[in-house]
Design a protein around this motif. Structure first.
Motif, PDB file in Angstrom:
ATOM      1  N   ASP A 181       0.917  -1.253  -0.116  1.00  0.00           N
ATOM      2  CA  ASP A 181       0.194  -0.119  -0.007  1.00  0.00           C
ATOM      3  C   ASP A 181       0.895   1.310   0.125  1.00  0.00           C
ATOM      4  O   ASP A 181       0.345   2.229  -0.908  1.00  0.00           O
ATOM      5  N   ARG A 190      -5.017   7.702  -6.399  1.00  0.00           N
ATOM      6  CA  ARG A 190      -5.937   6.958  -7.200  1.00  0.00           C
ATOM      7  C   ARG A 190      -6.571   8.061  -8.327  1.00  0.00           C
ATOM      8  O   ARG A 190      -7.130   7.508  -9.458  1.00  0.00           O
ATOM      9  N   ASP A 213      -2.260  -0.662  -5.850  1.00  0.00           N
ATOM     10  CA  ASP A 213      -1.812  -2.113  -5.958  1.00  0.00           C
ATOM     11  C   ASP A 213      -2.918  -2.876  -6.042  1.00  0.00           C
ATOM     12  O   ASP A 213      -4.095  -2.580  -5.529  1.00  0.00           O
ATOM     13  N   SER A 255      -4.943  -5.538  -5.011  1.00  0.00           N
ATOM     14  CA  SER A 255      -5.180  -6.648  -3.975  1.00  0.00           C
ATOM     15  C   SER A 255      -6.556  -7.162  -3.959  1.00  0.00           C
ATOM     16  O   SER A 255      -6.837  -8.368  -3.725  1.00  0.00           O
TER      17      SER A 255
HETATM   18 MG   LIG Z   1      -4.076  -0.822  -1.814  1.00  0.00          MG
END
Ligand SMILES: [Mg+2]
Length: 319
Positions: free
Chosen positions: A87, A161, A208, A210
């Motif tokens: 993260d 993001r 990332d 996940s």
């Molecule tokens: Mg993340």
């Protein structure tokens, strides 16, 4: 290291809570950032930068996130730290210190806490992260481990993001769809790759992976107010020789499976071309598509058909 001592009447932990904490303290050693570490009421860190702090936390619960009949305690400890480092990497940050809380089931193997911390501390040492403190308790429930990582944005960070814009190329590190092959327990967080992407100067947004490529791409698109078009044949699936035992194609796994912990980045197109041609740290970088105006994801299949890709790719068979 404490010998095999009886359970503490107050904690139910073999050797007692203090035996484990002393073992962790000795195993951890000193770190230049830690002025006051394990053994006092709070840790004190020498903050090495005037940049702000990034903070990430993640909790792993036995039988929800891992199964101790299939995962070694060292792997659980490794993963508990690694998911947080992933993260921080996704934010374009450098991790600096971690604190750990563990609830150990009463009556568990006397070395469960030590083995868990051993996996965690080994990864901390490999990545230069200081284990600054933590808490340990006994529980009548499952094993729970929660790690908090503190870091700082790299020069050029943080990367959010919300920065993707039409025309950006979508790059992904490594290969996708590997998590079923126990990769999710042993993965290496993409810290070095994050540094290379941030230093390229063309990085606009990052996350990332996940929850899965489809889900995490939608997180970026929603935050950025844009859409995307992906080319299925450019998505880096697992190694060709890896068997797929459940009848789903490598593409279906790559799009829908969670816990790959690769980085997905929206990058200026000119910079993206250079990065793919010469990945900054050896890990392959694949250009899998483009940010477009609008919303949602279109997936261009190898036969040229275009199918919508919802956030949970596995809801619709795309193979
Ligand atoms: Mg993340």
């Amino acid at each position: 290291m404490p010998a095999r001592t009886p359970s503490s009447p107050t904690t139910g932990l073999p050797g007692g809570e203090f035996g484990l904490i002393e073992w962790i303290r000795q195993r951890t050693g000193s770190h230049p950032l830690v002025d006051v570490g394990i053994g006092d009421d709070a840790a004190m860190l020498s903050w090495p930068t005037t940049h702000p702090a990034l903070v990430a936390v993640d909790m792993l619960v036995e039988n929800v996130h891992f199964d101790l009949s299939r995962a070694k305690p060292e792997q659980v400890g490794h993963k508990a730290l690694a998911v947080n480092l992933s993260d921080i990497a996704a934010m374009g940050g450098q991790p600096l210190a971690a604190v750990v809380s563990v609830a150990l089931p009463r009556g568990s193997q006397h070395d469960l806490g030590q083995r868990l911390h051993d996996g965690l501390i080994t990864l901390a040492e490999q990545t230069g992260v200081a284990l600054a403190g933590g808490d340990t308790t006994a529980t009548d429930g499952p094993l729970v481990v929660s790690v908090t990582v503190i870091g700082t944005p790299l020069e050029g960070g943080p990367i959010l993001r919300s920065g993707a814009r039409p025309g950006d190329r979508l790059l992904v590190t490594g290969y996708l769809g590997n998590s079923r092959e126990r990769h999710h327990l042993d993965f290496t967080p993409r810290l070095a790759e994050s540094v290379g992407l941030v230093e390229s100067g063309g990085l606009h947004a990052m996350i990332d992976i996940s929850d899965g490529l489809a889900a995490d791409l939608h997180h970026v698109l929603t935050a950025s107010g844009v859409g995307a078009r992906l080319n299925a044949s450019d998505i880096p699936t697992r190694e060709p020789d890896t068997p797929v035992r459940d009848g789903r194609t490598p593409l279906a796994h790559a799009v829908a499976d969670g816990e790959d912990f690769e980085l997905l980045a929206a990058v200026d197109p000119r910079v993206a071309e250079e990065l793919v041609a010469a990945p900054p740290c050896g890990t392959p970088l694949s250009d899998i598509g483009e940010i477009v105006p609008g919303s949602g994801v279109e997936l261009v299949m190898p036969n040229g058909h275009i199918v919508p890709l919802p956030p949970l790719g596995y809801e619709h068979r795309i193979d």
